[in-house]
Design a protein around this motif. Sequence first.
Motif: not given
Length: 257
Positions: A159-178
């Motif tokens: 929604w904030r303009g980040i390409r979907i494959h970058n959003a998926v990859a960044t979300s995967a990286a956020l899984g660890f601190p979560i």
Amino acid sequence: MGCFGGFAAGLLGIGGGMVLVPFMTMIFSAKGFAPHLVVHMAIATSLATILFTSLSSMRAHHRHGAVLWRVAGMLAPGIVVGSFIGPWIGKQMDTSALALFFGVFVAFSATQMLFNRKPEGTRPLPGTPGMLAAGGLVGVLSGLVGAGGGFVSIPFMTWRGIRIHNAVATSAALGFPIALSGTIANIVYGWGEAGLPPGSLGFVWVPALLIVVAASMAVAPLGAKLAHRLPVLKLKRIFACILYALAAYMLWKAYAG
């Protein structure tokens, strides 16, 4: 359960929590765990599995240069705080209320998957306060339902303009601190709780954690490999129907409780 969750994660790029929590609830209930702890333990154990499985996913996305580490760094502080608060909120809820919340969340997520909704936008990312708030919301929801947060963080980033494959990859990286913050919270908040079965570390049931992690990490690469050969969009719609069934089970669990 671990194989199915790992395969789905590799094939469809989803976290295992959507699948693991309902099945763990079934298994823990069948094993005679205290009814008032079943859903809490299923969510906590599911979240703990992400602590391990997220590492391989993050490494794979990083090798392809798809992780936006600056964005991850801006979201991470709020996520860590929110993931610690989420389990505390869950502890204040009885089993029925928690099962109801999870069922509604999974049904919403299944609808997103069924219609392949990927909101796209051109708005820039918010400033530091906005990113902290967004990360906090992702963390709280993840801590509450035992998931990696992708169903919230990915739509926000696209929604904030980040390409979907970058959003998926960044979300995967956020899984660890979560998972790290949420797992520590579930151990702390569940420590000494009356009625916990042997093998528990707070709300986390270690035997299930070890078996599921071993199975899912072994099978996830196979799912990722087949993702490039199979009609993933059709598979997502089939999987959405499975999620609806799991959501219905959790809603029935809430009603029965």
